[in-house]
Motif scaffolding. Structure first.
Motif, PDB file in Angstrom:
ATOM      1  N   TRP A  95     -14.656 -13.412   9.446  1.00  0.00           N
ATOM      2  CA  TRP A  95     -13.364 -13.046  10.124  1.00  0.00           C
ATOM      3  C   TRP A  95     -12.895 -11.476   9.676  1.00  0.00           C
ATOM      4  CZ3 TRP A  95      -8.759 -11.781   7.805  1.00  0.00           C
ATOM      5  CH2 TRP A  95      -7.751 -11.608   8.538  1.00  0.00           C
ATOM      6  N   ARG A  96     -13.179 -11.245   8.347  1.00  0.00           N
ATOM      7  CA  ARG A  96     -12.617  -9.806   8.190  1.00  0.00           C
ATOM      8  C   ARG A  96     -13.493  -8.867   8.825  1.00  0.00           C
ATOM      9  NH1 ARG A  96     -13.994  -8.918   2.012  1.00  0.00           N
ATOM     10  NH2 ARG A  96     -15.890  -8.655   3.415  1.00  0.00           N
ATOM     11  N   ARG A 154      -3.036  -9.037   1.187  1.00  0.00           N
ATOM     12  CA  ARG A 154      -3.664 -10.455   1.118  1.00  0.00           C
ATOM     13  C   ARG A 154      -2.976 -11.491   1.753  1.00  0.00           C
ATOM     14  NH1 ARG A 154      -4.173 -13.764  -4.662  1.00  0.00           N
ATOM     15  NH2 ARG A 154      -5.837 -15.102  -3.820  1.00  0.00           N
ATOM     16  N   SER A 155      -1.525 -11.315   1.588  1.00  0.00           N
ATOM     17  CA  SER A 155      -0.719 -12.485   2.234  1.00  0.00           C
ATOM     18  C   SER A 155      -0.951 -12.582   3.851  1.00  0.00           C
ATOM     19  CB  SER A 155       0.683 -11.941   2.408  1.00  0.00           C
ATOM     20  OG  SER A 155       1.337 -12.377   0.881  1.00  0.00           O
ATOM     21  N   SER A 178       0.396   4.014  -0.359  1.00  0.00           N
ATOM     22  CA  SER A 178      -1.031   3.849  -0.712  1.00  0.00           C
ATOM     23  C   SER A 178      -1.179   2.152  -0.756  1.00  0.00           C
ATOM     24  CB  SER A 178      -1.297   4.136  -2.027  1.00  0.00           C
ATOM     25  OG  SER A 178      -0.645   3.637  -3.070  1.00  0.00           O
ATOM     26  N   PRO A 179      -2.548   1.973  -0.511  1.00  0.00           N
ATOM     27  CA  PRO A 179      -2.920   0.246  -0.449  1.00  0.00           C
ATOM     28  C   PRO A 179      -2.527  -0.268  -1.699  1.00  0.00           C
ATOM     29  CG  PRO A 179      -4.961   1.591   0.366  1.00  0.00           C
ATOM     30  CD  PRO A 179      -3.610   2.815  -0.053  1.00  0.00           C
ATOM     31  N   GLU A 180      -2.838   0.571  -2.738  1.00  0.00           N
ATOM     32  CA  GLU A 180      -2.417  -0.053  -4.136  1.00  0.00           C
ATOM     33  C   GLU A 180      -1.075  -0.375  -4.477  1.00  0.00           C
ATOM     34  OE1 GLU A 180      -4.308   2.646  -3.484  1.00  0.00           O
ATOM     35  OE2 GLU A 180      -6.223   1.677  -3.558  1.00  0.00           O
ATOM     36  N   ARG A 181      -0.010   0.337  -3.508  1.00  0.00           N
ATOM     37  CA  ARG A 181       1.382   0.042  -3.882  1.00  0.00           C
ATOM     38  C   ARG A 181       2.084  -0.897  -2.748  1.00  0.00           C
ATOM     39  NH1 ARG A 181       4.561   4.987  -3.584  1.00  0.00           N
ATOM     40  NH2 ARG A 181       6.506   3.473  -3.914  1.00  0.00           N
ATOM     41  N   LEU A 182       1.244  -1.428  -2.070  1.00  0.00           N
ATOM     42  CA  LEU A 182       1.591  -2.111  -0.928  1.00  0.00           C
ATOM     43  C   LEU A 182       1.941  -3.496  -1.130  1.00  0.00           C
ATOM     44  CD1 LEU A 182       2.106  -1.851   2.282  1.00  0.00           C
ATOM     45  CD2 LEU A 182      -0.094  -2.619   2.744  1.00  0.00           C
ATOM     46  N   LEU A 183       3.279  -3.594  -1.960  1.00  0.00           N
ATOM     47  CA  LEU A 183       3.872  -4.768  -2.289  1.00  0.00           C
ATOM     48  C   LEU A 183       4.728  -5.563  -1.609  1.00  0.00           C
ATOM     49  CD1 LEU A 183       3.363  -4.508  -6.078  1.00  0.00           C
ATOM     50  CD2 LEU A 183       1.827  -5.537  -4.657  1.00  0.00           C
ATOM     51  N   ALA A 234      -8.236  -1.020   1.726  1.00  0.00           N
ATOM     52  CA  ALA A 234      -7.073  -2.118   1.480  1.00  0.00           C
ATOM     53  C   ALA A 234      -7.587  -3.323   1.623  1.00  0.00           C
ATOM     54  CB  ALA A 234      -6.423  -1.924   2.984  1.00  0.00           C
ATOM     55  N   PHE A 235      -8.812  -3.797   1.602  1.00  0.00           N
ATOM     56  CA  PHE A 235      -9.409  -4.988   1.921  1.00  0.00           C
ATOM     57  C   PHE A 235     -10.233  -5.366   0.562  1.00  0.00           C
ATOM     58  CE2 PHE A 235      -7.607  -5.776   5.759  1.00  0.00           C
ATOM     59  CZ  PHE A 235      -7.457  -7.153   6.036  1.00  0.00           C
TER      60      PHE A 235
END
Ligand code: CA
Length: 429
Positions: free
Chosen positions: A61-62, A168-169, A200-205, A82-83
């Motif tokens: 799917w990804r 992830r969500s 940044s992807p790492e801070r994407l909460l 990101a993934f």
């Protein structure tokens, strides 16, 4: 969607769901609309749709999503970053399908949302950010108090912005949640936010449902309304209070906010009042409400011009406080489609201005109907020919209308507010 849903849950538990509801009513993936569709886009979309029914693995799917994202202009390296290490999150799926039996009554929600400590903290921050707020008011014509109120309820003034990986969500929900197409558009929108360099992807909460930053914007809302107000080149709703406040202002401006106008005000109803007038479809001018004997609770309330239209809101039925709500209340509902939320924002903004709070008494002795009782109520209303709509446990416009019709038959106050007495009455038929 009916605007008078009462969701007396704690705000933190429902914020993202409520935002999700408001996000749903927008055009999907407005940010992607600027990317012309290519044959590979539609082919990839078709294959993903087919993938769902063919039960592709997450990795398969990804890989299809990756093709779509690249076709929409996302940098392949950014997608892979990101993934990296992303797998479906079972907790997110559980939250997506949860239908709680009991909800908190509106007064308990308001106790927490508009608490004295939140008002005190909000006043401090209003002072601290006064210079930014004045510039924001000049640019977007939205009152500072309502922005600070939104900030206070969405993230407790930036202190609670969620700790879930948004990628992830959203990937979980787009892969196997309900309404996969909606989540997929959110996922593609969040990739665009990364591509834009806002974070940044790492801070994407964010929240479990992907609501992000101090304003808890969903990704498509973010792409449409987030602004860089502090001038560092990034729309950073995670760590920049000026960006967050200005973005909330930009959103409210687009929702029709009118600066200097009240959201509404508490009123006193005359004896023998016809409660069936408390209906979102019953819009009247303030002059008409006055003629019906409806009076502001506070003599000094800023009520607006006589021709201004308003609807009468009884958040807990005829036994509780009453409010006339104006156009700005509807603007808050566009931000978050929950009457309890909009009321909390209005009351918190009033509190920041030094208002005294709700004067009328809430019916705190009244037990709320649980979800299964609300479904039973709807089934019994339908059996009595009153057409409450689908038996889904949600008290929307049709159910309210049916409740009102039954209350009129019984010669009870027709406030459209279902309670235990009404359910007992229906069971006895
Ligand atoms: Ca910025």
């Amino acid at each position: 969607m009916p605007s008078l849903l009462f969701r007396g849950l704690s705000h933190t538990a429902t914020a993202s769901f409520l935002l999700l509801l408001s996000a749903c009513s927008e055009a999907p993936a407005q940010s992607l609309a600027s990317v012309p569709a290519t044959p590979s886009d539609s082919q990839a979309s078709l294959s993903v749709t087919a993938a769902a029914s063919a039960r592709l693995s997450f990795e398969e799917w990804r890989s299809l999503l990756r093709s779509d994202a690249i076709a929409a202009g996302i940098d392949p390296e950014l997608f892979d970053r990101a993934f990296a290490g992303i797998s479906p999150n079972p907790e997110v799926l559980a939250a997506d399908s949860s239908q709680p039996e009991f909800t908190r009554p509106v007064w308990e929600y308001l106790d927490g949302a508009v608490s004295p400590s939140r008002i005190a903290r909000g006043r401090l921050l209003l002072d601290q950010h006064r210079a930014s707020l004045e510039r924001i008011e000049q640019r977007y014509a939205v009152d500072g108090e309502v922005l600070v109120a939104i900030w206070g309820l969405e993230s407790n003034f930036g202190s609670n912005i969620g700790n879930h990986s948004v990628i992830r969500s959203l990937a979980t929900l787009a892969f196997e949640g309900r309404r996969q197409a909606f989540w997929r558009s959110q996922l593609l929108a969040v990739l665009q936010i990364l591509q834009h360099g806002d974070i940044s992807p790492e801070r994407l909460l964010g929240s479990w449902a992907g609501a992000m930053g101090q304003t808890q914007f969903m990704p498509t809302t973010y792409n449409q309304h987030a602004v860089d107000f502090d001038g560092d080149g990034r729309r950073d709703l995670w760590s920049s209070a000026p960006d967050a406040l200005a973005s909330a202002a930009h959103y409210l401006q687009a929702s029709g906010w009118q600066r200097g106008q009240p959201w509404g005000f508490e009123v006193r109803l005359p004896r023998g009042f016809d409660y069936s007038l408390a209906d979102p479809e019953s819009r009247r001018s303030l002059a008409e409400w006055t003629a019906l004997g409806v009076e502001p609770m506070a003599a000094a309330a800023p009520v607006g011009a006589p021709e201004t239209t308003a609807t009468l809101l009884l958040p807990a039925g005829h036994r509780g406080p009453a409010f006339l709500v104006l156009d700005n209340f509807r603007s808050i509902l566009k931000y978050n489609n929950s009457t309890s939320y909009a009321l909390a924002i209005g009351l918190l903004a009033d509190g920041l201005r030094g208002g005294t709070g709700v004067q009328g008494a809430w019916p705190r002795d009244e037990r709320q109907l649980g979800r299964s009782e609300r479904i039973e109520l709807q089934e019994l209303l339908a059996r009595n020919g009153l057409q409450p709509g689908p038996a889904d446990g949600i008290i929307g416009a049709n159910t309210r209308k049916a409740v009102r019709a039954l209350q009129l038959q019984l010669n009870w106050p027709a406030d459209g507010y279902p309670n235990e007495e009404l359910l007992k009455q229906l069971r006895g038929r």
